[in-house]
Design an enzyme around this catalytic site. Sequence first.
Site, PDB file in Angstrom:
ATOM      1  N   CYS A   1    -113.647  89.281  45.429  1.00  0.00           N
ATOM      2  CA  CYS A   1    -112.589  88.400  44.951  1.00  0.00           C
ATOM      3  C   CYS A   1    -111.320  89.213  45.099  1.00  0.00           C
ATOM      4  O   CYS A   1    -111.123  90.179  44.371  1.00  0.00           O
ATOM      5  CB  CYS A   1    -112.788  87.990  43.495  1.00  0.00           C
TER       6      CYS A   1
ATOM      7  N   CYS B   1    -108.932  88.714  41.762  1.00  0.00           N
ATOM      8  CA  CYS B   1    -109.310  89.259  40.447  1.00  0.00           C
ATOM      9  C   CYS B   1    -110.768  89.718  40.502  1.00  0.00           C
ATOM     10  O   CYS B   1    -111.065  90.741  41.106  1.00  0.00           O
ATOM     11  CB  CYS B   1    -109.069  88.246  39.335  1.00  0.00           C
ATOM     12  N   SER B   2    -111.672  88.998  39.898  1.00  0.00           N
ATOM     13  CA  SER B   2    -113.068  89.447  39.909  1.00  0.00           C
ATOM     14  C   SER B   2    -114.021  88.264  39.840  1.00  0.00           C
ATOM     15  O   SER B   2    -115.072  88.348  39.214  1.00  0.00           O
ATOM     16  CB  SER B   2    -113.314  90.392  38.731  1.00  0.00           C
ATOM     17  N   CYS B   3    -113.675  87.155  40.489  1.00  0.00           N
ATOM     18  CA  CYS B   3    -114.548  85.981  40.482  1.00  0.00           C
ATOM     19  C   CYS B   3    -115.902  86.375  41.087  1.00  0.00           C
ATOM     20  O   CYS B   3    -115.962  87.104  42.076  1.00  0.00           O
ATOM     21  CB  CYS B   3    -113.920  84.834  41.261  1.00  0.00           C
TER      22      CYS B   3
HETATM   23 CO   LIG Z   1    -111.207  86.129  40.927  1.00  0.00          CO
END
Ligand SMILES: [Co+2]
Length: 207
Positions: A112, A115-117
């Site tokens: 991602c 962000c950190s999906c």
């Molecule tokens: Co994300």
Amino acid sequence: MTRSEITPSPAVTVPRSEAEIAARMKALEALMIEKGIMTTEAVDRLADIYENEVGPQLGAAVVAKAWTDPEFKARLLANATEACAEMGIGGLQGEDMVAVENTDTVHNVIVCTLCSCYPWPVLGLPPNWYKQPAYRSRIVREPRTMLREEFGHDVPDSMEVRVWDSSAELRYMVLPQRPANTEGKSAAELAELVTRDAMIGVAPVRA
Ligand SMILES: [Co+2]
């Protein structure tokens, strides 16, 4: 906590350390409890679920089923969320999951960049490195080099590397290749071979 104690942040903030991430989580949690959005019990329960119940072992079961059941595999590649739901796997952050298949000619890796999906229902919570800017930027720029240098995973030049950028809408998981010489193994035995990193696409599955 009162409003004045919450420091305003710039439009884009990148948490820089684990301590900072933990502090932010605590602040958010306190605020949600204060506002009556969540209870302490609910927060504890959620943390417990993602620490102890939901994790890569669920994704591994999905992969093993796909390896042993061609019709399931076709459904998984057509609609991962629906196929996982058949196994009772789904929920938060997995509303729109997509499985991408590794083949003899294509290696897939997920990221991602924003962000950190991450597909929580099949992989649990993302590892720390997945959330770091170093991974998020470099895996897109030079995936082959990063896979080799950071993960020790050599993808032959003859193979195409595809990088899939997850988002709040679409969350990818990699369907790794079934290792050779595993013909006699059951789905449960195969699932034990499948690691989180293989489903992110930074490692192969080894027999
Ligand atoms: Co994300």
